[in-house]
Design a protein around this motif. Structure first.
Motif, PDB file in Angstrom:
ATOM      1  N   LYS A   1       0.823  -1.209   0.000  1.00  0.00           N
ATOM      2  CA  LYS A   1       0.000   0.000   0.000  1.00  0.00           C
ATOM      3  C   LYS A   1       0.859   1.263   0.000  1.00  0.00           C
ATOM      4  CE  LYS A   1      -4.277  -1.669   2.021  1.00  0.00           C
ATOM      5  NZ  LYS A   1      -5.253  -1.509   3.114  1.00  0.00           N
TER       6      LYS A   1
ATOM      7  N   THR B   1      -1.966  18.497  -4.364  1.00  0.00           N
ATOM      8  CA  THR B   1      -1.718  17.097  -4.012  1.00  0.00           C
ATOM      9  C   THR B   1      -1.835  16.907  -2.501  1.00  0.00           C
ATOM     10  OG1 THR B   1      -0.257  16.836  -5.912  1.00  0.00           O
ATOM     11  CG2 THR B   1      -0.019  15.231  -4.149  1.00  0.00           C
TER      12      THR B   1
ATOM     13  N   LEU C   1       3.470   6.082  -5.346  1.00  0.00           N
ATOM     14  CA  LEU C   1       3.435   6.244  -6.802  1.00  0.00           C
ATOM     15  C   LEU C   1       2.256   7.116  -7.235  1.00  0.00           C
ATOM     16  CD1 LEU C   1       4.369   2.650  -8.025  1.00  0.00           C
ATOM     17  CD2 LEU C   1       5.708   4.746  -8.305  1.00  0.00           C
ATOM     18  N   ALA C   2       1.102   6.902  -6.619  1.00  0.00           N
ATOM     19  CA  ALA C   2      -0.070   7.704  -6.957  1.00  0.00           C
ATOM     20  C   ALA C   2       0.171   9.171  -6.621  1.00  0.00           C
ATOM     21  CB  ALA C   2      -1.295   7.182  -6.220  1.00  0.00           C
ATOM     22  N   MET C   3       0.769   9.426  -5.478  1.00  0.00           N
ATOM     23  CA  MET C   3       1.029  10.802  -5.070  1.00  0.00           C
ATOM     24  C   MET C   3       2.050  11.461  -5.996  1.00  0.00           C
ATOM     25  SD  MET C   3      -1.109  11.171  -2.756  1.00  0.00           S
ATOM     26  CE  MET C   3      -0.709  12.738  -2.076  1.00  0.00           C
TER      27      MET C   3
ATOM     28  N   GLY D   1       2.645  10.666  -9.120  1.00  0.00           N
ATOM     29  CA  GLY D   1       1.967  10.891 -10.395  1.00  0.00           C
ATOM     30  C   GLY D   1       1.027  12.080 -10.328  1.00  0.00           C
ATOM     31  N   GLN D   2       0.302  12.182  -9.248  1.00  0.00           N
ATOM     32  CA  GLN D   2      -0.626  13.293  -9.054  1.00  0.00           C
ATOM     33  C   GLN D   2       0.134  14.614  -8.996  1.00  0.00           C
ATOM     34  OE1 GLN D   2      -2.993  12.721  -5.578  1.00  0.00           O
ATOM     35  NE2 GLN D   2      -4.294  14.470  -5.989  1.00  0.00           N
TER      36      GLN D   2
ATOM     37  N   LEU E   1       2.144   1.826  -3.531  1.00  0.00           N
ATOM     38  CA  LEU E   1       1.077   2.285  -4.421  1.00  0.00           C
ATOM     39  C   LEU E   1       0.694   3.734  -4.129  1.00  0.00           C
ATOM     40  CD1 LEU E   1      -1.254  -0.853  -4.556  1.00  0.00           C
ATOM     41  CD2 LEU E   1       0.019   0.166  -6.450  1.00  0.00           C
ATOM     42  N   ILE E   2       0.570   4.067  -2.866  1.00  0.00           N
ATOM     43  CA  ILE E   2       0.202   5.433  -2.496  1.00  0.00           C
ATOM     44  C   ILE E   2       1.310   6.405  -2.880  1.00  0.00           C
ATOM     45  CG2 ILE E   2      -0.220   6.940  -0.502  1.00  0.00           C
ATOM     46  CD1 ILE E   2      -1.774   4.495   0.696  1.00  0.00           C
TER      47      ILE E   2
END
Length: 170
Positions: free
Chosen positions: A16, A61, A22-24, A26-27, A19-20
């Motif tokens: 997790k 973000t 990477l998402a952050m 990317g955002q 993933l978080i």
């Protein structure tokens, strides 16, 4: 507010957290580019406008992340942030806590136990071994022995930040 130890699966936490992260990232990239482009389109090209766009992307973000941090799927990551914050808070008092333990203070013993127990859990969740030097190992053993001598359980359930007020920050 009292912090209590929780049990979390290290693999689930690491998955997790990746993933978080990477998402952050990317955002942040998307928002930074979007705001930079909008500012350049509106006011012309400038390095300062690009930097402002990235800063606005960071703010956006952060705001989205703050809104999502209480979601159930963030529980492991939120717990580790709280654990790190509490360990950081206790680490500022380590010198005073060590002195107080030598003087027989049970509250200091409890806080030092929390510190060592929390560091061990943090290392486990991150999939690392504790980089123990001999001094830290000796201190952990001494804390364990003192707790046993006083008939206290080997582990503590948590930590109350109010307990630190009795000690001087080192």
């Amino acid at each position: 507010m009292m912090f209590r130890f929780e049990t979390h699966d290290p693999e689930t936490y690491r998955r997790k957290a990746r993933l978080i992260s990477l998402a952050m990232a990317g955002q942040l990239l998307v928002f930074g580019l979007l705001f930079s482009q909008l500012l350049v389109y509106a006011f012309g090209s400038s390095i300062w406008l690009n930097a402002l766009g990235v800063l606005l992307g960071l703010v956006a973000t952060s705001l989205i992340f703050a809104a999502l941090k209480e979601r159930p799927w963030m529980s492991e990551v939120r717990y580790v942030w709280q654990l790190k914050g509490n360990l950081s808070q206790v680490s500022g008092y380590l010198g005073a806590l060590r002195e107080a333990v030598e003087q027989g203070n049970n509250s200091a013993l409890h806080l030092l136990t929390f510190y060592h127990q929390g560091m061990a859990q943090l290392a486990e969740l991150n999939g690392r071994t504790l980089d123990d030097d001999g001094e830290l190992l000796a201190e952990r053993l001494k804390v364990r022995q003192r707790r046993a001598e006083r008939g206290l359980p080997e582990r503590v359930e948590g930590f109350d930040p109010q307990d630190l007020q009795a000690f001087k920050k080192s």
